[in-house]
Design an enzyme around this catalytic site. Structure first.
Site, PDB file in Angstrom:
ATOM      1  N   ASN A 113       0.831  -1.210   0.000  1.00 16.64           N
ATOM      2  CA  ASN A 113       0.000   0.000   0.000  1.00 16.64           C
ATOM      3  C   ASN A 113       0.859   1.251   0.000  1.00 16.64           C
ATOM      4  O   ASN A 113       1.975   1.266   0.511  1.00 16.64           O
ATOM      5  CB  ASN A 113      -0.969   0.003   1.191  1.00 16.64           C
ATOM      6  CG  ASN A 113      -0.406   0.729   2.391  1.00 16.64           C
ATOM      7  OD1 ASN A 113      -0.455   1.965   2.466  1.00 16.64           O
ATOM      8  ND2 ASN A 113       0.161  -0.015   3.333  1.00 16.64           N
ATOM      9  N   PHE A 117      -1.693   8.311   4.489  1.00 17.58           N
ATOM     10  CA  PHE A 117      -2.428   9.008   5.550  1.00 17.58           C
ATOM     11  C   PHE A 117      -3.709   9.657   5.018  1.00 17.58           C
ATOM     12  O   PHE A 117      -4.045  10.798   5.367  1.00 17.58           O
ATOM     13  CB  PHE A 117      -1.565  10.078   6.212  1.00 17.58           C
ATOM     14  CG  PHE A 117      -0.487   9.565   7.135  1.00 17.58           C
ATOM     15  CD1 PHE A 117      -0.338   8.220   7.404  1.00 17.58           C
ATOM     16  CD2 PHE A 117       0.402  10.456   7.739  1.00 17.58           C
ATOM     17  CE1 PHE A 117       0.664   7.759   8.244  1.00 17.58           C
ATOM     18  CE2 PHE A 117       1.400  10.003   8.591  1.00 17.58           C
ATOM     19  CZ  PHE A 117       1.535   8.654   8.844  1.00 17.58           C
ATOM     20  N   SER A 176       5.565   5.505   8.553  1.00 20.76           N
ATOM     21  CA  SER A 176       4.930   5.148   7.281  1.00 20.76           C
ATOM     22  C   SER A 176       5.870   5.521   6.141  1.00 20.76           C
ATOM     23  O   SER A 176       6.443   6.620   6.123  1.00 20.76           O
ATOM     24  CB  SER A 176       3.606   5.886   7.107  1.00 20.76           C
ATOM     25  OG  SER A 176       3.137   5.735   5.786  1.00 20.76           O
ATOM     26  N   ASN A 178       4.903   6.139   3.181  1.00 21.83           N
ATOM     27  CA  ASN A 178       4.082   6.710   2.119  1.00 21.83           C
ATOM     28  C   ASN A 178       3.858   8.212   2.233  1.00 21.83           C
ATOM     29  O   ASN A 178       3.114   8.783   1.442  1.00 21.83           O
ATOM     30  CB  ASN A 178       2.741   5.980   2.078  1.00 21.83           C
ATOM     31  CG  ASN A 178       2.922   4.490   1.877  1.00 21.83           C
ATOM     32  OD1 ASN A 178       3.724   4.069   1.045  1.00 21.83           O
ATOM     33  ND2 ASN A 178       2.207   3.689   2.657  1.00 21.83           N
ATOM     34  N   LYS A 216       5.435   4.433  16.902  1.00 18.03           N
ATOM     35  CA  LYS A 216       5.455   3.330  15.934  1.00 18.03           C
ATOM     36  C   LYS A 216       6.679   3.471  15.037  1.00 18.03           C
ATOM     37  O   LYS A 216       6.907   4.531  14.438  1.00 18.03           O
ATOM     38  CB  LYS A 216       4.178   3.329  15.092  1.00 18.03           C
ATOM     39  CG  LYS A 216       4.053   2.085  14.207  1.00 18.03           C
ATOM     40  CD  LYS A 216       2.659   1.966  13.624  1.00 18.03           C
ATOM     41  CE  LYS A 216       2.481   0.633  12.886  1.00 18.03           C
ATOM     42  NZ  LYS A 216       1.100   0.446  12.405  1.00 18.03           N
ATOM     43  N   ASN A 245       5.947  -1.053  11.483  1.00 19.59           N
ATOM     44  CA  ASN A 245       5.140  -0.596  10.360  1.00 19.59           C
ATOM     45  C   ASN A 245       5.452  -1.461   9.143  1.00 19.59           C
ATOM     46  O   ASN A 245       6.118  -2.495   9.262  1.00 19.59           O
ATOM     47  CB  ASN A 245       5.451   0.882  10.072  1.00 19.59           C
ATOM     48  CG  ASN A 245       4.243   1.653   9.573  1.00 19.59           C
ATOM     49  OD1 ASN A 245       3.507   1.174   8.712  1.00 19.59           O
ATOM     50  ND2 ASN A 245       4.027   2.842  10.095  1.00 19.59           N
TER      51      ASN A 245
END
Length: 333
Positions: A113, A117, A176, A178, A216, A245
């Site tokens: 993915n 967010f 993340s 992304n 995280k 993650n």
């Protein structure tokens, strides 16, 4: 309709559309009082654990990213999950990256993915969090894509201030892959002011209780980088770490993902690294709360993570492939 048939039907749809359809069906099911009550009773988790001053009915929860806007945590709890981590929520709404941005890798029991967010913003989620009647709900927070890294602490503090009255715990997401540049915030120099500002925001908004604060982290950090984050967490009195993650590594995948583009991989390919990270963190920080995420597919995986020192577990991809009875199956006695 059997749960296995439902899962097969959803797999005929593109991954993100299937997620939205499945979410709607799940919420509609639990909106029926008698059916909702029966499912909650039958699928109630067993094996309570006390962590962060909270009584969890079992060790397994839903990882952030599944219920981004706090719309379905009640139904997920009804399916037998012991807690739900909603989000990632950002101060302002943002659409995320262009679609398509989520892909199944069935041969690897994985997902790729690059959602970015996507969420309606923290203020939009507050009424839904305020209506919570049951269960344990954590909130995962992040910064907006267009917020300069130098101002990141302001975004995290704003989110923390908003959710403090309603969150059982809060997770700072700096891992993340992304959001451009986000993972650079995992360096101790960048992370320190974010954690300090977030802690101060929680304490000023909810002074009557110390809202647990976790961070995280990514699986792609080196061992030295992991050790540095542990030292910072201990220095600042952080409650714990969520590990891990998604990974930007493509090592070991049998699926050809060259045409899919960038993104983080979750699921079975992450299993070994997530376990290694957990063991390293536990050896260096016996007092930190550790939430293990990544590649949890079976009861054996649950036992292995708990024996390796995890206090709690979270799942996303395992749930996608395991179907509606996944949480009950993994936590039943």
């Amino acid at each position: 309709m059997s749960t296995s048939l439902l899962s097969r039907l959803l797999f005929f749809m593109p991954a993100e559309r299937a997620h939205h359809v499945g979410s709607w069906l799940l919420r509609a099911l639990f909106a029926l009082p008698l059916i909702g009550w029966a499912l909650r009773t039958m699928l109630r988790p067993r094996g309570a654990v006390r962590v962060m001053g909270l009584e969890f009915p079992g060790p397994l929860g839903v990882a952030a990213g599944f219920d981004k806007d706090a719309r379905m945590y009640d139904a997920l709890l009804g399916l037998g999950f012991s807690f739900v981590e909603v989000g990632t929520l950002t101060p302002r709404p943002q659409p995320g990256n262009p679609q398509p941005r989520m892909f199944r890798l069935p041969a690897d029991r994985a997902l790729l993915n690059r959602l970015g967010f996507n969420n309606g913003g923290v203020e939009a989620a507050l009424p839904r969090l305020r209506r919570r009647r049951r269960g344990i709900v954590g909130v995962n927070i992040g910064k907006n894509k267009d917020t300069p890294d130098a101002d990141a602490a302001t975004d995290y503090a704003a989110c923390a201030r908003a959710v403090a009255p309603y969150a059982d715990y809060v997770v700072v997401n700096v891992s993340s892959p992304n959001t451009p540049g986000l993972r650079a915030l995992q360096t101790t120099e960048a992370l320190r002011p974010i954690l300090i500002a977030t802690r101060a925001a929680l304490d000023s908004t909810a002074p009557a209780r110390a809202v647990p604060l976790l961070c995280k982290i990514a699986p792609d950090l080196s061992n030295d980088e992991l050790d540095a984050i542990v030292e910072l967490a201990l220095e600042l009195g952080l409650t714990g770490l969520v590990a891990t993650n998604t990974t930007i590594s493509r090592e070991g995948l049998s699926s050809d993902v060259s045409a899919l583009g960038a993104g983080g991989v979750s699921g079975a390919p992450l299993k070994s690294r997530a376990l290694d990270v957990l063991k390293r963190l536990r050896a260096r920080a016996p007092g930190l709360v550790l939430v293990s995420v990544g590649g949890i597919e079976s009861r054996d995986d649950v036992r292995e993570r708990l024996q390796a020192g995890a206090d709690l577990l979270e799942a996303y991809t395992g749930f996608v492939y395991g179907g509606p009875l996944y949480a009950w199956t993994l936590q039943r006695r």
